[in-house]
Design an enzyme around this catalytic site. Structure first.
Site, PDB file in Angstrom:
ATOM      1  N   CYS A   1      48.016  35.739  39.967  1.00 28.63           N
ATOM      2  CA  CYS A   1      47.838  36.695  40.717  1.00 28.63           C
ATOM      3  C   CYS A   1      48.739  37.682  40.547  1.00 28.63           C
ATOM      4  O   CYS A   1      48.646  38.932  40.421  1.00 28.63           O
ATOM      5  CB  CYS A   1      47.648  36.351  42.084  1.00 28.63           C
ATOM      6  SG  CYS A   1      48.910  35.261  42.695  1.00 28.63           S
TER       7      CYS A   1
ATOM      8  N   HIS B   1      49.703  34.964  47.607  1.00 26.96           N
ATOM      9  CA  HIS B   1      48.627  35.628  46.717  1.00 26.96           C
ATOM     10  C   HIS B   1      48.870  37.048  46.832  1.00 26.96           C
ATOM     11  O   HIS B   1      49.088  37.761  47.858  1.00 26.96           O
ATOM     12  CB  HIS B   1      47.299  35.168  47.292  1.00 26.96           C
ATOM     13  CG  HIS B   1      46.055  35.700  46.335  1.00 26.96           C
ATOM     14  ND1 HIS B   1      46.246  35.659  45.126  1.00 26.96           N
ATOM     15  CD2 HIS B   1      44.960  36.237  46.729  1.00 26.96           C
ATOM     16  CE1 HIS B   1      45.002  36.208  44.511  1.00 26.96           C
ATOM     17  NE2 HIS B   1      44.268  36.698  45.589  1.00 26.96           N
TER      18      HIS B   1
ATOM     19  N   GLU C   1      41.520  41.163  41.539  1.00 22.05           N
ATOM     20  CA  GLU C   1      42.363  40.047  41.528  1.00 22.05           C
ATOM     21  C   GLU C   1      42.471  39.050  40.580  1.00 22.05           C
ATOM     22  O   GLU C   1      41.245  38.764  40.122  1.00 22.05           O
ATOM     23  CB  GLU C   1      42.253  39.214  42.934  1.00 22.05           C
ATOM     24  CG  GLU C   1      40.958  38.506  43.278  1.00 22.05           C
ATOM     25  CD  GLU C   1      40.847  37.947  44.587  1.00 22.05           C
ATOM     26  OE1 GLU C   1      41.879  37.682  45.298  1.00 22.05           O
ATOM     27  OE2 GLU C   1      39.634  37.780  44.873  1.00 22.05           O
TER      28      GLU C   1
END
Length: 377
Positions: free
Chosen positions: A100, A158, A170
């Site tokens: 991420c 994240h 993402e």
């Protein structure tokens, strides 16, 4: 749906050189993503750099999520690592991609020409370049394309990039590919930041080309062969950017508390032990100088070109399995006639099945249109 692991910090064994801490995507259920061709700056008001970052993130749709991916010496896709617990992560070492924070790091590097987001999702959340912060309670309403969204209760684990119109891009979790998806502002959503950044161009590689890496330490010497006993070519007084052409296993060296037999050939023809290059002991995405066969078998062939993709079937319309940013060695199991492809001035209907089960058009394999010595599938 139950997922098996949250985003965590990577802890590398002493066999690898110090490298940035890594973050993994949090597993949170989400709706189906829109079509890939809809990805882009979907609302107005963002800075030029933020818009460029969105376009860079969108350009990676379909690339693998890999745990630890994107945290090489220079921002960009790298092979990942098994996280030690999630079975879906066991293939990350053979997949080139991003986690991420690796994806958002790369996107803003492409947008600004500077590596302004090196580190984990938590590091990025606390970036000193943040000029505006948005709480979880504000949701996505005040966000502009390029803003970074974060998740984590107590520890941020994240990050994703908002692109406008309630959508984000993402790198999600192991076993998935980079995707566009509706924003999620429930659960442990922790808010967002807006960065102060100016657009620019990434710095060019060192003269002579090669993949860009950074040395570390002082008084680091390069040699005319992969051995500390070989003649000295250069002496780096401090950290230096170098171009790495390939690497191979040679003399085992012990230094700075590390032991490694991997050496890299630089663009000037000299050699340096990988101990003094930032990154893992065996550099991700760098070709093997010595012709070591691919670990999964097959007849060894070499690709050419940049940003070459392999697919889950013998068709450019099939899912992307891997992305080779530079020439690399692959194991070819067999070949067959399938979809006709025109690229780089060539047209060919021959495809090769690789040892990992993926397919590549023979256009991007060095050799004849139909590879000599490779059986039909």
């Amino acid at each position: 749906m139950t997922h098996t692991h949250p985003c965590r910090l990577a802890i590398w064994a002493a066999a690898v050189v110090t490298a940035p801490a890594l973050a993994l995507a949090v597993p949170i259920a989400a709706g189906a993503a829109p079509a890939a061709d809809s990805c882009g700056v979907l609302s107005s008001g963002a800075s030029a750099a933020a818009q460029a970052a969105v376009q860079a993130a969108c350009s990676q749709l379909g690339v693998w999520y890999t745990w630890g991916g994107g945290h090489g010496a220079t921002p960009g896709a790298t092979f990942g690592y098994y996280d030690g617990s999630d079975l879906a992560s066991k293939d990350d070492g053979s997949r080139r991609g991003f986690d991420c924070s690796g994806l958002t790091r790369y996107a803003y590097y492409r947008a600004t020409g500077r590596d302004i987001l090196d580190g984990t999702a938590s590091d990025q959340h606390s970036s000193p370049l943040a000029v505006q912060r948005f709480s979880a309670g504000q949701g996505a309403g005040p966000l502009l394309p390029g803003d970074l969204m974060f998740w984590g209760g107590g520890y941020v684990h994240h990050v994703a990039m908002y692109i406008g119109a309630g959508q984000m891009v993402e790198a999600y979790e192991s076993g998935t590919r980079i995707r566009q998806t509706p924003v999620r502002t429930g659960g442990d959503y922790a808010g967002a930041i807006r960065l102060a950044a100016s657009p620019g161009n990434p710095p060019p590689p060192p003269a002579g080309g090669g993949a860009v890496f950074q040395t570390w330490g002082t008084g680091v010497r390069t040699h005319n062969a992969p051995s500390t006993g070989a003649g000295v070519v250069d002496d780096f007084a401090g950290p230096t950017q170098v171009g790495v052409i390939c690497q191979e296993h040679a003399q085992k060296v012990t230094a700075e508390g590390y032991t490694n037999d991997a050496w890299s050939k630089l663009s000037d023809g000299s050699w340096i032990t990988n101990i003094y290059l930032k990154g893992p002991a065996w550099l991700a995405g760098v070709a093997d100088c010595g012709g070591t066969p691919p670990p999964s078998g097959g007849i060894t062939e070499s690709t050419w070109g940049s940003d070459v993709r392999t697919h889950s079937a013998a068709s450019t319309d099939a899912g992307v399995v891997d992305l080779f940013p530079a020439p690399t060695r692959v194991g070819v199991v067999c070949q067959e006639h399938a979809q006709k492809v025109s690229a780089e001035g060539y047209t060919n209907d021959a495809w090769s099945k690789l040892s990992d089960g993926s397919w590549i058009t023979n256009i991007y394999l060095k050799g004849d249109a139909w590879l000599a010595g490779v059986p039909g599938c």
